[in-house]
Design a protein around this motif. Structure first.
Motif, PDB file in Angstrom:
ATOM      1  N   TYR A   1       0.865  -1.169   0.000  1.00  0.00           N
ATOM      2  CA  TYR A   1       0.000   0.000   0.000  1.00  0.00           C
ATOM      3  C   TYR A   1       0.906   1.225   0.000  1.00  0.00           C
ATOM      4  N   THR A   2       0.620   2.182  -0.874  1.00  0.00           N
ATOM      5  CA  THR A   2       1.495   3.346  -0.980  1.00  0.00           C
ATOM      6  C   THR A   2       0.717   4.590  -1.371  1.00  0.00           C
ATOM      7  N   SER A   3       1.293   5.738  -1.027  1.00  0.00           N
ATOM      8  CA  SER A   3       0.789   7.025  -1.505  1.00  0.00           C
ATOM      9  C   SER A   3       1.785   7.666  -2.464  1.00  0.00           C
ATOM     10  N   ASN A   4       2.866   6.955  -2.753  1.00  0.00           N
ATOM     11  CA  ASN A   4       3.963   7.498  -3.554  1.00  0.00           C
ATOM     12  C   ASN A   4       3.705   7.274  -5.037  1.00  0.00           C
ATOM     13  N   THR A   5       3.470   8.348  -5.772  1.00  0.00           N
ATOM     14  CA  THR A   5       3.180   8.229  -7.201  1.00  0.00           C
ATOM     15  C   THR A   5       4.403   7.832  -8.015  1.00  0.00           C
ATOM     16  N   ASP A   6       5.578   7.907  -7.419  1.00  0.00           N
ATOM     17  CA  ASP A   6       6.808   7.552  -8.132  1.00  0.00           C
ATOM     18  C   ASP A   6       7.248   6.108  -7.863  1.00  0.00           C
ATOM     19  N   LEU A   7       6.431   5.333  -7.165  1.00  0.00           N
ATOM     20  CA  LEU A   7       6.858   3.986  -6.801  1.00  0.00           C
ATOM     21  C   LEU A   7       6.759   2.997  -7.967  1.00  0.00           C
ATOM     22  N   ASP A   8       6.008   3.338  -9.005  1.00  0.00           N
ATOM     23  CA  ASP A   8       5.796   2.403 -10.116  1.00  0.00           C
ATOM     24  C   ASP A   8       7.110   1.913 -10.721  1.00  0.00           C
ATOM     25  N   ALA A   9       8.038   2.833 -10.936  1.00  0.00           N
ATOM     26  CA  ALA A   9       9.306   2.452 -11.565  1.00  0.00           C
ATOM     27  C   ALA A   9      10.066   1.471 -10.686  1.00  0.00           C
TER      28      ALA A   9
ATOM     29  N   ASP B   1       8.268  -1.933 -10.899  1.00  0.00           N
ATOM     30  CA  ASP B   1       8.559  -2.574 -12.186  1.00  0.00           C
ATOM     31  C   ASP B   1       9.963  -3.167 -12.194  1.00  0.00           C
ATOM     32  N   ALA B   2      10.922  -2.418 -11.679  1.00  0.00           N
ATOM     33  CA  ALA B   2      12.300  -2.909 -11.646  1.00  0.00           C
ATOM     34  C   ALA B   2      12.427  -4.127 -10.734  1.00  0.00           C
ATOM     35  N   PHE B   3      11.722  -4.101  -9.618  1.00  0.00           N
ATOM     36  CA  PHE B   3      11.731  -5.236  -8.685  1.00  0.00           C
ATOM     37  C   PHE B   3      11.125  -6.471  -9.340  1.00  0.00           C
ATOM     38  N   SER B   4       9.998  -6.296 -10.028  1.00  0.00           N
ATOM     39  CA  SER B   4       9.328  -7.417 -10.690  1.00  0.00           C
ATOM     40  C   SER B   4      10.160  -7.975 -11.834  1.00  0.00           C
ATOM     41  N   ASP B   5      10.895  -7.096 -12.513  1.00  0.00           N
ATOM     42  CA  ASP B   5      11.774  -7.551 -13.595  1.00  0.00           C
ATOM     43  C   ASP B   5      12.934  -8.384 -13.054  1.00  0.00           C
TER      44      ASP B   5
ATOM     45  N   ASP C   1      11.112 -13.114  -9.561  1.00  0.00           N
ATOM     46  CA  ASP C   1       9.885 -13.783  -9.993  1.00  0.00           C
ATOM     47  C   ASP C   1       8.833 -13.650  -8.902  1.00  0.00           C
ATOM     48  N   ILE C   2       8.362 -12.420  -8.725  1.00  0.00           N
ATOM     49  CA  ILE C   2       7.403 -12.108  -7.674  1.00  0.00           C
ATOM     50  C   ILE C   2       6.339 -11.171  -8.237  1.00  0.00           C
ATOM     51  N   ASP C   3       5.084 -11.524  -8.056  1.00  0.00           N
ATOM     52  CA  ASP C   3       3.974 -10.662  -8.477  1.00  0.00           C
ATOM     53  C   ASP C   3       3.713  -9.628  -7.391  1.00  0.00           C
ATOM     54  N   VAL C   4       3.713  -8.355  -7.775  1.00  0.00           N
ATOM     55  CA  VAL C   4       3.503  -7.280  -6.804  1.00  0.00           C
ATOM     56  C   VAL C   4       2.138  -6.641  -7.039  1.00  0.00           C
ATOM     57  N   ASN C   5       1.325  -6.644  -6.008  1.00  0.00           N
ATOM     58  CA  ASN C   5       0.019  -5.998  -6.045  1.00  0.00           C
ATOM     59  C   ASN C   5       0.110  -4.690  -5.280  1.00  0.00           C
ATOM     60  N   VAL C   6      -0.284  -3.594  -5.931  1.00  0.00           N
ATOM     61  CA  VAL C   6      -0.131  -2.269  -5.340  1.00  0.00           C
ATOM     62  C   VAL C   6      -1.487  -1.587  -5.201  1.00  0.00           C
ATOM     63  N   TYR C   7      -1.787  -1.152  -3.984  1.00  0.00           N
ATOM     64  CA  TYR C   7      -2.919  -0.237  -3.767  1.00  0.00           C
ATOM     65  C   TYR C   7      -2.342   1.148  -3.565  1.00  0.00           C
ATOM     66  N   ARG C   8      -2.828   2.109  -4.338  1.00  0.00           N
ATOM     67  CA  ARG C   8      -2.337   3.475  -4.200  1.00  0.00           C
ATOM     68  C   ARG C   8      -3.493   4.410  -3.865  1.00  0.00           C
TER      69      ARG C   8
ATOM     70  N   ASP D   1      14.993  -4.297   1.104  1.00  0.00           N
ATOM     71  CA  ASP D   1      16.401  -4.292   0.692  1.00  0.00           C
ATOM     72  C   ASP D   1      16.560  -3.627  -0.670  1.00  0.00           C
ATOM     73  N   PHE D   2      15.644  -3.914  -1.574  1.00  0.00           N
ATOM     74  CA  PHE D   2      15.698  -3.359  -2.926  1.00  0.00           C
ATOM     75  C   PHE D   2      15.505  -1.844  -2.907  1.00  0.00           C
ATOM     76  N   LEU D   3      14.578  -1.371  -2.080  1.00  0.00           N
ATOM     77  CA  LEU D   3      14.325   0.066  -1.957  1.00  0.00           C
ATOM     78  C   LEU D   3      15.592   0.830  -1.592  1.00  0.00           C
ATOM     79  N   LEU D   4      16.411   0.203  -0.757  1.00  0.00           N
ATOM     80  CA  LEU D   4      17.586   0.885  -0.218  1.00  0.00           C
ATOM     81  C   LEU D   4      18.851   0.606  -1.022  1.00  0.00           C
ATOM     82  N   THR D   5      18.719  -0.148  -2.105  1.00  0.00           N
ATOM     83  CA  THR D   5      19.866  -0.419  -2.978  1.00  0.00           C
ATOM     84  C   THR D   5      19.522   0.022  -4.403  1.00  0.00           C
ATOM     85  N   ASP D   6      19.080  -0.892  -5.247  1.00  0.00           N
ATOM     86  CA  ASP D   6      18.736  -0.549  -6.629  1.00  0.00           C
ATOM     87  C   ASP D   6      17.695   0.566  -6.704  1.00  0.00           C
ATOM     88  N   GLY D   7      16.729   0.525  -5.793  1.00  0.00           N
ATOM     89  CA  GLY D   7      15.648   1.506  -5.823  1.00  0.00           C
ATOM     90  C   GLY D   7      16.095   2.932  -5.602  1.00  0.00           C
ATOM     91  N   GLN D   8      17.248   3.125  -4.988  1.00  0.00           N
ATOM     92  CA  GLN D   8      17.739   4.485  -4.760  1.00  0.00           C
ATOM     93  C   GLN D   8      18.037   5.211  -6.075  1.00  0.00           C
TER      94      GLN D   8
END
Length: 371
Positions: free
Chosen positions: A72-80, A83-87, A90-97, A309-316
């Motif tokens: 669950y997020t309010s961050n409009t920039d989280l899509d990228a 997408d990078a995490f899913s690429d 092999d994990i399906d991510v469901n997002v409520y915004r 972990d991804f948020l604080l590494t690749d996601g940065q």
């Protein structure tokens, strides 16, 4: 004089908490679920205690076996980032915004109902603090959290990005040499109609107010200073709108603007900047972290940990691509060498109404800008 019309989250949060009640432990009279699921706790504890490639390899295997993640997020920039995490995995991510208040309300309602609908929350600090105080988060530990700026290592959650409040100017309207070295200079009548304040910036106001008191002014002196600044200001609702109006020349200076909104405009070739040529930025800058928390009753705890972990590494890098300031310092740190102060999260959580009322009193002296 503008009408007293300040839209702030505090009233919404109070109403939400009153309507939803607090999540309760299992065995309580209303049948609420435990705040921490035993399986989630076991998984979190296991991988929190690991590090390096061992942690990554084991966590990836466990997360991909779970195969799902709910955010669950309010961050409009989280899509990228999603997408990078899913690429990568092999994990399906469901997002409520939704907006931050909607995210908060949904989580509290689900907690009261005993429904584990989400694994990880990524939103604003105020809402994260409420959820943390309610005991809904589980600790996130490890080397990636340790790398986060000290201001972002919160008790219940971890920052992935910062809102940085800066003073920005329209370079066509205001010369760098005209700018004062402190926002106190904008109380001068010569700035009448040339500056802007934002309608909901209670957190920025609280941090700056406290800063000036700590510098030796009395509370009465600081209040009068801000009222004088507001008298000169056009008051705008929304930082995106504020950046657009600054670009359009509706005023020459915005005194509490988001650095990412300004930097995006600068990169697009608009005549706005928070780093005027030849002079230092007006300081201090105000930092307010936003970030993520692991839900204690997560159905997919390994996937939630892997995403953190991804948020604080690749996601940065994805965060930097949106002109935002990430929570992990980088080689070209945009805050390096600058004086920064932090919004006092406990103060905002415990005394929100005090600051809401005082800021409303201040900004009603300004002119409401037309959008």
């Amino acid at each position: 004089m503008m009408k007293k019309a300040l839209i702030v989250p505090a009233a919404v949060l109070t109403a939400v908490l009153a309507a939803c009640g607090s999540p309760t432990a299992s065995g309580s009279d209303d049948g609420g679920a435990s705040k921490v699921d035993s399986h989630a706790k076991e998984v979190f504890d296991k991988y929190n205690g690991m590090s390096g490639q061992e942690r990554t390899d084991a966590l990836v295997a466990a997360a991909e076996e779970e195969g799902e993640l709910s955010i669950y997020t309010s961050n409009t920039d989280l899509d990228a980032i999603v997408d990078a995490f899913s690429d990568k995995y092999d994990i399906d991510v469901n997002v409520y915004r939704g907006n931050s208040e909607s995210v908060l309300q949904r989580v509290l309602q689900e907690a009261k109902a005993g429904f584990a609908g989400v694994d990880l929350i990524e939103t604003n600090s105020g809402e994260l603090n409420i959820l943390g105080k309610e005991g809904l988060f589980y600790p996130y530990e490890g080397e990636f959290r340790d790398a986060v700026r000290a201001e972002g290592q919160k008790e219940h959650w971890t920052a992935d990005r910062f809102n940085v409040f800066v003073v920005a100017s329209n370079t066509d309207l205001v010369k760098a040499s005209e700018l004062p070295t402190s926002i106190e200079g904008f109380a001068d009548p010569k700035w009448k109609g040339r500056i802007s304040m934002e309608l909901g910036d209670v957190d920025w106001f609280s941090a700056m107010f406290t800063h000036f008191v700590e510098q030796g002014k009395t509370e009465a002196e600081v209040t009068e200073m801000f009222k004088a600044i507001a008298t000169n200001a056009k008051v705008v609702k929304g930082h995106t709108v504020q950046a657009e109006l600054l670009s359009a020349g509706e005023f020459g200076v915005g005194i509490s603007m988001y650095s990412h909104s300004v930097q995006e405009g600068t990169e697009d070739g608009r005549p706005i900047t928070w780093r005027p040529k030849g002079v230092a930025p007006i300081q201090p800058l105000v930092l307010r972290p936003n970030g993520a928390g692991l839900m204690g009753n997560a159905k997919h705890p390994a996937a939630a940990l892997l995403f953190m972990d991804f948020l604080l590494t690749d996601g940065q890098q994805n965060i930097a691509d949106e002109f935002r300031v990430g929570s992990v310092p980088v080689a070209n740190d945009p805050l390096a060498g600058l004086d920064t102060i932090e919004v006092d999260e406990n103060e905002m959580l415990n005394n929100q109404k005090k600051w809401d009322d005082l800021y409303a009193e201040v900004v009603q002296g300004g002119e409401l800008a037309e959008e």
